[in-house]
Write a protein that holds these residues in place. Sequence first.
Motif, PDB file in Angstrom:
ATOM      1  N   ALA A 162       0.903  -1.234   0.004  1.00 22.79           N
ATOM      2  CA  ALA A 162       0.004  -0.012  -0.344  1.00 22.79           C
ATOM      3  C   ALA A 162       0.899   1.554   0.065  1.00 22.79           C
ATOM      4  CB  ALA A 162      -0.819   0.313   1.062  1.00 22.79           C
ATOM      5  N   GLY A 163       2.170   1.052   0.144  1.00 23.74           N
ATOM      6  CA  GLY A 163       3.409   2.465  -0.144  1.00 23.74           C
ATOM      7  C   GLY A 163       3.676   2.741   1.168  1.00 23.74           C
ATOM      8  N   MET A 164       3.265   1.697   2.383  1.00 26.30           N
ATOM      9  CA  MET A 164       4.136   2.466   3.930  1.00 26.30           C
ATOM     10  C   MET A 164       5.312   2.104   4.205  1.00 26.30           C
ATOM     11  SD  MET A 164       1.055   1.221   6.005  1.00 26.30           S
ATOM     12  CE  MET A 164      -0.921   2.462   6.524  1.00 26.30           C
ATOM     13  N   SER A 165       5.823   3.066   4.435  1.00 27.45           N
ATOM     14  CA  SER A 165       7.403   2.606   4.909  1.00 27.45           C
ATOM     15  C   SER A 165       7.226   1.564   6.440  1.00 27.45           C
ATOM     16  CB  SER A 165       7.616   4.337   5.519  1.00 27.45           C
ATOM     17  OG  SER A 165       7.666   4.641   6.554  1.00 27.45           O
ATOM     18  N   ASN A 166       8.329   1.079   6.308  1.00 24.23           N
ATOM     19  CA  ASN A 166       8.920   1.106   7.411  1.00 24.23           C
ATOM     20  C   ASN A 166       8.446   0.779   9.057  1.00 24.23           C
ATOM     21  OD1 ASN A 166      10.009  -1.963   5.983  1.00 24.23           O
ATOM     22  ND2 ASN A 166      11.983  -0.676   6.950  1.00 24.23           N
ATOM     23  N   LYS A 167       8.490   2.653   9.143  1.00 27.68           N
ATOM     24  CA  LYS A 167       8.991   2.907  10.305  1.00 27.68           C
ATOM     25  C   LYS A 167       6.494   2.953  10.958  1.00 27.68           C
ATOM     26  CE  LYS A 167       9.242   7.388  12.328  1.00 27.68           C
ATOM     27  NZ  LYS A 167       9.623   8.743  12.709  1.00 27.68           N
ATOM     28  N   GLN A 168       6.025   3.640   9.119  1.00 34.02           N
ATOM     29  CA  GLN A 168       4.691   3.654   9.066  1.00 34.02           C
ATOM     30  C   GLN A 168       3.932   1.839   9.724  1.00 34.02           C
ATOM     31  OE1 GLN A 168       4.298   5.178   5.150  1.00 34.02           O
ATOM     32  NE2 GLN A 168       3.675   7.372   5.893  1.00 34.02           N
ATOM     33  N   VAL A 169       4.221   1.167   9.095  1.00 37.40           N
ATOM     34  CA  VAL A 169       4.129  -0.420   8.920  1.00 37.40           C
ATOM     35  C   VAL A 169       3.938  -0.470  10.732  1.00 37.40           C
ATOM     36  CG1 VAL A 169       4.794  -2.575   8.352  1.00 37.40           C
ATOM     37  CG2 VAL A 169       4.546  -0.834   7.114  1.00 37.40           C
ATOM     38  N   ALA A 170       5.501   0.048  11.056  1.00 38.76           N
ATOM     39  CA  ALA A 170       5.373  -0.163  12.852  1.00 38.76           C
ATOM     40  C   ALA A 170       4.207   0.433  13.321  1.00 38.76           C
ATOM     41  CB  ALA A 170       6.404   0.234  12.570  1.00 38.76           C
ATOM     42  N   ALA A 171       4.198   1.294  13.165  1.00 40.40           N
ATOM     43  CA  ALA A 171       3.038   2.105  13.840  1.00 40.40           C
ATOM     44  C   ALA A 171       1.967   1.250  13.553  1.00 40.40           C
ATOM     45  CB  ALA A 171       2.898   4.212  13.153  1.00 40.40           C
ATOM     46  N   SER A 172       1.140   1.657  12.209  1.00 41.46           N
ATOM     47  CA  SER A 172       0.353   0.159  11.971  1.00 41.46           C
ATOM     48  C   SER A 172      -0.201  -0.706  12.999  1.00 41.46           C
ATOM     49  CB  SER A 172       0.150   0.403  10.676  1.00 41.46           C
ATOM     50  OG  SER A 172      -1.424  -0.333  10.274  1.00 41.46           O
ATOM     51  N   LEU A 173       1.340  -1.722  12.864  1.00 42.07           N
ATOM     52  CA  LEU A 173       0.802  -2.510  13.629  1.00 42.07           C
ATOM     53  C   LEU A 173       1.069  -2.915  15.393  1.00 42.07           C
ATOM     54  CD1 LEU A 173       2.348  -5.106  10.856  1.00 42.07           C
ATOM     55  CD2 LEU A 173      -0.545  -4.787  11.108  1.00 42.07           C
ATOM     56  N   ASN A 174       1.819  -1.960  15.192  1.00 47.38           N
ATOM     57  CA  ASN A 174       2.441  -1.792  16.789  1.00 47.38           C
ATOM     58  C   ASN A 174       3.118  -2.577  17.335  1.00 47.38           C
ATOM     59  OD1 ASN A 174       2.210  -0.402  19.576  1.00 47.38           O
ATOM     60  ND2 ASN A 174       1.160  -1.812  20.703  1.00 47.38           N
ATOM     61  N   LEU A 175       4.295  -2.221  16.004  1.00 51.00           N
ATOM     62  CA  LEU A 175       5.678  -2.981  16.317  1.00 51.00           C
ATOM     63  C   LEU A 175       7.161  -2.178  16.808  1.00 51.00           C
ATOM     64  CD1 LEU A 175       5.032  -6.167  13.245  1.00 51.00           C
ATOM     65  CD2 LEU A 175       4.839  -6.731  16.112  1.00 51.00           C
ATOM     66  N   SER A 176       7.763  -2.842  16.928  1.00 49.64           N
ATOM     67  CA  SER A 176       9.032  -2.270  16.356  1.00 49.64           C
ATOM     68  C   SER A 176       9.174  -1.753  14.762  1.00 49.64           C
ATOM     69  CB  SER A 176       9.967  -2.367  17.420  1.00 49.64           C
ATOM     70  OG  SER A 176      10.614  -3.946  16.825  1.00 49.64           O
ATOM     71  N   THR A 177      10.104  -1.079  14.926  1.00 50.34           N
ATOM     72  CA  THR A 177      10.980  -0.685  12.974  1.00 50.34           C
ATOM     73  C   THR A 177      11.569  -1.641  12.812  1.00 50.34           C
ATOM     74  OG1 THR A 177      10.311   1.891  13.496  1.00 50.34           O
ATOM     75  CG2 THR A 177      11.790   0.873  11.539  1.00 50.34           C
TER      76      THR A 177
END
Length: 197
Positions: free
Chosen positions: A152-167
């Motif tokens: 969907a075009g998210m960066s690693n940081k955005q994915v981390a925030a979305s899934l509540n995970l660390s980068t």
Amino acid sequence: MREELPALVHVVDDDADLGAAIVRLLIRNGYQAQSFLSPETMLDANARQECQCVVTDVMMGEVDGFALAEALRIQNPAVAIIFMTAWPTTANAVDAVRRYGGLDYLEKPIDEARLLAAIAEGSAWSRRRGAALRRIEPLTAREREVLELLAAGMSNKQVAASLNLSTRTVEDHRATVMAKTGASGVADLVALFADAK
């Protein structure tokens, strides 16, 4: 690289003559094709050897073309379905495409050029989708979530925030996704995800 076999097309119609005529047309145009008088016999055959495309009448006996489509999607999510009918309605045409994932909705008598174009498109789509599904099959549920968000075009940081995970965890998942799918980069992941949808 080995040569790809011609696409296998199953034709389902309770009119034996029409089914046989469509099979002859397809064989003349380089396809493997088989005709079935009932959805049940086609589903049995497809369980043994999956086809890339199904051309089915909408109105048949106890199992109509739409019920067949639902059963087929469970059996083979990468099959392309083309509906045909002698009694076209706008509601059925909309349902054929939106609700049952049909590629086309053809009126009888069948326009051969349109049928052949739909089968060519459907067979190519089926092969792409089947290959994509096989590539993502080894992924865990979390890896699929990461794939979807990266596609969907998210960066690693955005994915981390979305899934509540660390980068760092997302980076590890991303590396695993790339390794398991054989993707060469994010663009390849985007294309893979699109083909698997």
